[in-house]
Every structure is written in structure tokens, then in C-alpha cells.
Scaffold this active site. Structure first.
Site: not given
Length: 677
Positions: A366, A368, A371, A373, A485
Site C-alpha cells: 500500500l 512506504q 518505518f 512498508p 506527529d
């Protein structure tokens, strides 16, 4: 004589516009309506002699209204008494159909808005269609009444609610009438909707509540009734249209339904009681089993069984890292997981995840991230999942992995992504989430072809959903959490484009008595980080509020915060928004895909709120509770924002030590202390 208030065509053109406002009396029921041409646009709900029942805040704001209907000819005089000769108030209908009450604030020396007719989309007349109710605190805002279902599920799923709802089961009186028989069966009854704006087109009669109920029950054409001491009995023999849920005020509405719906309601108490008893027994049994397990089974045994399973399948499935496995790391993960009391969290084995993703086939990838894929998968029971597979090179290591497992497993909210479980075998660390078919919000906002799919109404709903999710994290969850974040790529969209906050690897848990914390490891994404966090490592709820403000500006403008607008002055998105605001040219900031004069006021309000969120000082920024109040127009006056932080482009190669204390470093990884040699 009929008196109407009419709007201007546009703010700069005083000719007669398309909106008008006036008092309507139908069957002795008095209401105020706003029309868009000949179509109803807003209504006040019935007048009960003291207030309009569809305006919960009237006792607070719109007081001193009176009626006089004693002229003997059926006419009603509706008038307003000024509470003080010194008080100056204005009532106006603007070109967008908004009825406002304004007053002169002597301290601020300006006219401010005290009340306005439209507080949310639910105030739009009949927005949800017939036999449906609108609740501005829910997403989506429209839902069918109990005992009813959408007339067109396809349209309803697209959030086109104008078709309304229909009965899922005919009334008993209708079935008896159709069969022309008098066979005794259970009679129909009423479900109660509390604190609502009652539907349009009521019929009034001066009878007691009991008689009101019995008359409606005996009349098969009667769909609902309500009773108010100031009005009397109101009944409806037509489709129920324009019902709105309030958090306070309003009236109780009794909707006629088939007796089977009442049986469900009657049995609810029994079901709850049985569930509580069974749940208590299970909890006691689990506690005993857990105690026995703690005293007899060490985490090493758990790891041993997993390691054996992995050895049996390691030839069949290709692990993420082809190098030497780290049993020590896996054991540490399993040991930490065993210490976390996550009864609802599933531990997936590697084989199951590899099967679901077709051995992590490239066609299932889906996306990348830093962290690693993310893959789409499908479990044997048909459940679609998204697998976040942490790479060895990822900055998100064991600490972040455990953090995300612990944090998300304890959170339950409609606007937060759901964690199904995790996998930890050898060097593998994977998180298994619910699958979001529409990926992340940035895919829509920054793609010229897809951005048109998000009109203003949908973007506004997304903004409110994100705000509700943040409020839950900050104040309403069992844990008090700072996300750290928040950005568009971390907002996922489900099949109905409802927003879900994701990626809690950088989140921090606060104690209930803590307001602020400090870190030497600054993580996050430049452009979304607040100044006190980026410069000093200080973070709090206001850090997330800052990120939310940036996010709202991106949603409204369709522009990335990481790019710059106005190269000559090196202005960031925040700087560009601020200068346009100060120059009263804020319309130039709005994404052309959502520009609509009928929504301008709401869009400008969102920009105003966003600028309040990105102010330089954390103390000046509102809390998320205040933001939601402002979004829902519970706050009638918004303070003026001050200059935001990070207005200008920074040059990494030419920032001196002296300048670095006035501007932000672009280093999003750490803070460096500068000492003389």
C-alpha cells in the site's frame, strides 16, 4: 400586514437578495422561517409563548421576545423589548441566509455577534430527509429513526440524505387495515426522542398529554406526537421532517413504531443485566486463570512455542531480514508484551500474516514510510487488514513498537484507527490495523483529480472528526495522550471518507496532573512541529493543537505546509496565510475546488480557528475542547489571532548561533547543545 426581513444580494450590493425571514402561523403554531427564494432554509421550531423550542440557547441570548394575539381577528403581533436604553442591538439577515444578533461591546469598542441562526449543518432545513434525525456531534450527522431504514442505501452511504428514511416494518394498524380483519395482535407504541427540535407541519389541539397520546395511537395516520405546556398537544400525520438532536433544551417527541421495536427496548434492561452478570463471572474466571498462569508459565515458554512454529515454516515464508535472526530481541518483545495486560490484543504469528499478504507480495503493498512498508492483507475469515512491517533500518525501533501497541490497544474512538494486533518473531515487528480503503488524507487533498471529491461539507466533517479524535486523546480517554506527529499522511480515511488518526509510535502518555514534558529526542515532521517543541523539546496538548492548525490550513487551501508561497518574501504556508489575513485577502487562500459563496463564512471561520491554533506562544493557543466549541459555533466571538511561528523559510547553511535562538532548526531528529571549546 406581513413583515419580512430580506437580505442584500451580496455584501457590497444592497439590492434584494435571495433570502428572506419572517414569522409564519400555521394551524395556530407560530414559527420563524428563513427562505431561500421560495424554499425553507431554516426554522426556529414552534413558539410556546416564551421561547422558540427549536432554539436551545434562546433563554440565554434571544430573550425579551413577546407575542400578542388578542386582536380578535386571529393576527399575532410579534415584538422585541430592548432591556435597556443604553443597550444597542442589531438583527440582520446576511446574503448567505444567516440571521444574526449583534450588539455593541463598549469595552472593545466594536460590534460583535451574540447569536446566529445557523450553528451547524443540522440547522439546514430538512438536511437529513424524512424520518431521520440530525445530530451535529455525530459523524455522519444524519441517521434514521429507530424502526426506519434509508430509502436508498447507496445514496445514504454517499451522504446524500435528502431521500430520507422509510419504515423497516409496517405499523400493526396498517397491516390490520390492509387485511380487513380485526384479529387481535399487539398494538403499536411509541419510542421517545428526548431534547429534539420537533418536525415541521405539526397539528395543534388543547388537550392533556394522555389524551394526546391516545388520539395519536387510535389514528393510524398519526406518525408522532409531542406535548408542551405552552403549546398543548402537537401531532403529525405527515412525514417527519427536520428533526434535530440537542444536548439541552428542545422537546420530547414520541414516534409511533411497530410493537417489535418496543419489545427490543423492553428487553434491553434484561439483556444488560444478564450481560453484566456473565461479564462478572468471566472476569473472575480470567483473573484466576491469569494468576495461575503468572505463577506457572514463564514468557520463555511462550517464546519457545512461537520459535518452534517459525522453524517449521521458515522455508515456506521469506522473513523481512535475510540476515542473522535476533532471538534476544524477539524474547525481549515477547517479555514486554507478556507484562502488558492487553486482554483484547491478539498476537498474530508470522505464518498467518504472510498467508494473508501472499508472502508480502508487491501487488499488496500500500505504501512506504520511514518505518517500513505497509501491506494489504486478508485473513481467512475475510477480514481485510493493513500490516505495518517495521524495517530494521527504521528509526522506529522496539521502544516505538511497544509504545504503539500499548497506546492504541487502550483507545476506542470512532476517529482513531483500530489496532487488531501485532506480530513479533525474530527480527520481525509488525502491527496489524483495520484496512482503510481510501488511504490517507494527503492523497485526496494534494491530488488535483481527487481533491474535487472532497467538497467543503466533507472537508468540514473531516476537520471536526480529527478535532473530536484529538479531544478524546487529550481529555476523554483512560490515558492522556499527546500524539506528537499529527499530519495529513497520518489521517486515514475509511470507505465513507471518515477520518481516523493513526501512527502512535511517537505518542507520549501523560499523567492526569501533568501539563507539559520535556524530551531530548525531538521526533515528528518539520512543518507540523510547534516552536517550543522543535526548539526546546517541550511538548504538551498545545503541541498537537499547533499541528492541528497547520493541518486545517492545508485542508482548506489544498497546499502543502512543506512548500513555500511567495518566493520573494520566503513565506511558508503559515506566513502566506497570515499576510493574506492581515491584508483582508484571505479568499485567495481557499482551494478553488471548495470555493462556494454560500460556505464562505464557515470556511473563513475555520481559517480563523487555524490561525489561533498556530500562534507562536503555546499559552495563546486554544485547547481542543475550545476548538470544537468554536467549530460548532457555540462560541459566538472569536479572538483575533497573533502572528504565527515559522513564517519564513529557514536556510540551514546560513543560520548563525544568534539567529538559531530566534528561528527554528530543520533538524527533526535531535537537539544539539552548543558549547565553547
Amino acid at each position: 400586514m406581513k413583515v419580512e426581513l430580506t437580505s442584500w444580494r451580496i455584501p457590497s450590493n444592497p439590492s434584494v437578495g435571495s433570502f428572506s425571514c419572517g414569522v409564519v402561523q400555521r394551524l395556530d403554531i407560530v414559527e420563524v422561517f428563513i427562505w431561500n427564494g421560495t424554499q425553507p432554509y431554516w426554522r426556529s421550531g414552534p413558539w410556546n409563548g416564551g421561547t422558540f423550542t427549536g432554539i436551545p440557547t434562546m433563554a440565554t441570548y434571544l430573550n425579551n421576545f413577546k407575542t400578542d394575539d388578542n386582536d380578535g381577528e386571529g393576527n399575532i403581533d410579534f415584538y422585541y423589548t430592548v432591556p435597556s436604553e443604553l443597550q444597542f442591538e442589531i438583527y440582520m439577515l446576511n446574503p448567505e441566509g444567516l440571521f444574526k444578533q449583534k450588539y455593541w461591546d463598549d469595552e472593545k469598542k466594536e460590534i460583535v455577534v451574540k447569536w446566529r441562526s445557523r450553528q451547524s449543518d443540522c440547522d439546514n432545513y430538512g438536511i437529513c430527509g424524512s424520518f431521520a434525525i440530525c445530530n451535529p456531534l455525530r459523524s455522519p450527522i444524519c441517521s434514521c429513526l429507530k424502526g426506519f431504514e434509508p430509502s436508498s442505501k447507496e445514496e445514504w452511504n454517499r451522504q446524500n440524505w435528502t431521500g430520507g428514511c422509510v419504515r423497516s416494518k409496517d405499523l400493526q394498524c396498517e397491516r390490520v387495515k390492509d387485511q380487513n380483519t380485526s384479529t387481535y395482535t399487539k398494538e403499536d407504541g411509541f419510542l421517545t426522542l428526548q431534547m429534539v427540535k420537533v418536525p415541521d407541519f405539526p397539528e395543534k389541539s388543547p388537550v392533556s398529554p394522555d389524551i394526546c397520546r391516545s388520539r395519536c395511537l387510535e389514528n393510524c395516520s398519526c406518525t408522532a406526537y409531542s406535548h408542551d405546556n405552552g403549546i398543548g398537544c402537537m401531532s403529525w400525520t405527515v412525514n417527519l421532517l427536520d428533526i434535530q438532536q440537542f444536548s439541552s433544551g428542545g422537546l420530547d417527541l414520541y414516534v409511533k413504531v411497530d410493537h417489535t421495536e418496543l419489545d427490543k427496548r423492553t428487553n434491553k434492561t434484561i439483556i444488560i443485566t444478564i450481560t453484566v452478570i456473565i461479564g462478572t463471572v468471566i472476569m473472575v474466571a480470567c483473573a484466576c486463570a491469569y494468576f495461575m498462569c503468572r505463577t506457572s508459565k514463564h514468557p520463555a515458554k511462550i517464546w519457545h512455542s512461537i520459535k518452534s512454529a517459525r522453524k517449521r515454516n521458515k522455508k515456506r515464508f521469506m522473513p523481512f531480514n535475510n540476515g542473522e535472526s535476533s532471538e534476544h530481541t524477539s524474547y525481549k518483545v515477547m517479555e514486554e508484551l507478556s507484562q502488558v495486560k492487553l486482554q483484547d490484543l491478539l498476537l498474530f504469528d508470522f505464518e498467518r500474516i504472510a498467508t494473508a499478504t501472499n508472502n508480502f507480495h508487491l501487488s499488496n503493498k500500500l505504501g512506504q514510510g520511514g518505518f517500513g512498508p505497509v501491506y494489504k492483507g486478508k485473513l481467512q475469515d475475510g477480514q481485510e487488514i493493513a500490516v505495518k512491517r517495521l524495517s530494521r533500518a527504521s528509526g522506529q525501533g522496539l521502544e516505538e513498537f511497544m509504545n504503539e501497541v500499548v497506546v492504541i490497544s487502550k483507545l476506542q474512538h470512532f476517529n482513531l484507527v483500530r489496532l487488531f494486533g501485532c506480530c513479533a518473531e525474530g527480527d520481525e515487528k509488525m502491527l496489524i490495523y483495520e484496512y482503510m480503503p481510501n488511504k490517507s488524507l494527503d492523497v485526496f487533498i494534494f491530488d488535483p483529480s481527487k481533491s474535487k471529491l472532497l467538497d467543503w461539507r466533507k472537508r468540514c466533517s473531516i476537520i471536526e472528526g480529527i478535532a473530536r479524535g484529538l479531544l478524546y486523546l487529550h481529555r476523554d480517554s483512560r490515558l492522556r495522550i499527546i500524539h506528537r506527529d499529527l499530519k495529513l499522511s497520518n489521517i486515514l480515511l475509511d470507505e465513507e471518507l471518515n477520518p481516523k488518526i493513526s501512527d502512535f509510535g511517537m505518542a507520549r502518555i501523560f499523567g492526569r496532573s501533568e501539563d507539559e514534558a520535556n524530551t531530548n529526542r525531538v521526533v515528528g515532521t518539520y512543518g507540523y512541529m510547534s516552536p517550543e517543541y522543535a526548539m526546546q523539546g517541550l511538548f504538551s496538548e498545545k503541541s498537537d493543537v499547533y499541528s492541528f492548525g497547520v493541518l486545517v490550513l492545508e485542508i482548506v487551501s489544498g497546499r502543502r505546509s512543506s512548500k513555500f508561497y511567495d518566493e520573494e518574501n520566503a513565506l511558508s504556508l503559515l506566513g502566506f496565510a497570515w499576510t493574506q489575513w492581515k491584508e483582508d485577502n484571505i479568499l485567495s487562500l481557499i482551494d478553488p475546488a471548495i470555493y462556494d459563496i454560500s460556505h464562505n463564512e464557515d470556511i473563513l471561520k475555520c481559517i480563523h480557528i487555524a490561525l489561533l491554533c498556530v500562534q507562536d506562544l503555546a499559552i495563546d493557543r486554544p485547547t481542543m475542547a475550545a476548538v470544537i466549541s468554536m467549530l460548532n459555533s457555540e462560541v459566538s466571538f472569536l479572538p483575533s489571532p497573533s502572528r504565527p511561528a515559522f513564517m519564513l523559510r529557514q536556510n540551514l547553511h546560513s543560520v548563525s548561533y544568534e539567529e538559531s535562538h530566534r528561528s527554528c532548526s530543520l533538524n527533526a531528529v535531535s537537539i544539539t547543545d552548543i558549547n565553547g571549546r
